[in-house]
Design a protein around this motif. Structure first.
Motif, PDB file in Angstrom:
ATOM      1  N   THR A   6      35.088  51.288  41.654  1.00 16.07           N
ATOM      2  CA  THR A   6      33.731  50.860  41.337  1.00 16.07           C
ATOM      3  C   THR A   6      32.742  51.750  42.077  1.00 16.07           C
ATOM      4  OG1 THR A   6      34.495  48.579  41.157  1.00 16.07           O
ATOM      5  CG2 THR A   6      32.114  48.925  41.317  1.00 16.07           C
TER       6      THR A   6
ATOM      7  N   ARG B 129      38.363  43.481  35.870  1.00 14.54           N
ATOM      8  CA  ARG B 129      38.461  44.244  37.112  1.00 14.54           C
ATOM      9  C   ARG B 129      39.897  44.164  37.613  1.00 14.54           C
ATOM     10  NH1 ARG B 129      33.976  41.197  37.057  1.00 14.54           N
ATOM     11  NH2 ARG B 129      35.010  39.475  38.094  1.00 14.54           N
TER      12      ARG B 129
ATOM     13  N   THR C  76      35.245  45.099  41.842  1.00 14.56           N
ATOM     14  CA  THR C  76      33.931  44.489  41.617  1.00 14.56           C
ATOM     15  C   THR C  76      33.296  45.174  40.404  1.00 14.56           C
ATOM     16  OG1 THR C  76      32.835  46.063  43.082  1.00 14.56           O
ATOM     17  CG2 THR C  76      33.611  44.001  44.088  1.00 14.56           C
TER      18      THR C  76
END
Length: 112
Positions: free
Chosen positions: A8, A51, A89
């Motif tokens: 991320t 995710r 995330t």
């Protein structure tokens, strides 16, 4: 064989970077793992935006997979590819099994 990292970015989007042992010598050191899981996924199977559930390696043993990112790019990986999943995330990524054969993969959750 290729090694990539799915992570991320500061923008909240998942990104992929290619890794090699020369510029990332830490890959050649012992990693603590929690276990190992083998999975077979049928051609055409699609996992919408998600995710990584934890830091883990996902290794494709046979078959092919496409990883879709929020910027619209799609990355294809085949047998022998290693993916270090760290996009824990943000929006996450999509996963699709492509081709005519099932994807056999192994997931190795990391301790930290």
């Amino acid at each position: 064989m290729g090694i990539s990292r799915l992570y991320t970015g500061a923008d909240g989007q998942s990104h992929i970077e290619e890794l090699d042992l020369e510029s990332h010598p830490e890959l050649a050191t012992l990693h603590g793992a929690k276990g190992i899981v083998f999975r077979e996924t049928e051609p055409g199977h699609f996992s919408d935006w998600h995710r990584g559930p934890r830091r883990q390696y996902v290794i494709t043993l046979s078959g092919e997979v496409e990883i879709g990112l929020g910027d619209g790019t799609v990355h294809r990986f085949g047998p022998g590819h290693v993916n270090l999943v760290e996009d824990l995330t943000g929006q996450g990524h999509t996963t699709r099994v492509i081709g005519h054969q099932p994807r056999l993969s192994v997931t190795i959750p990391l301790e930290n």
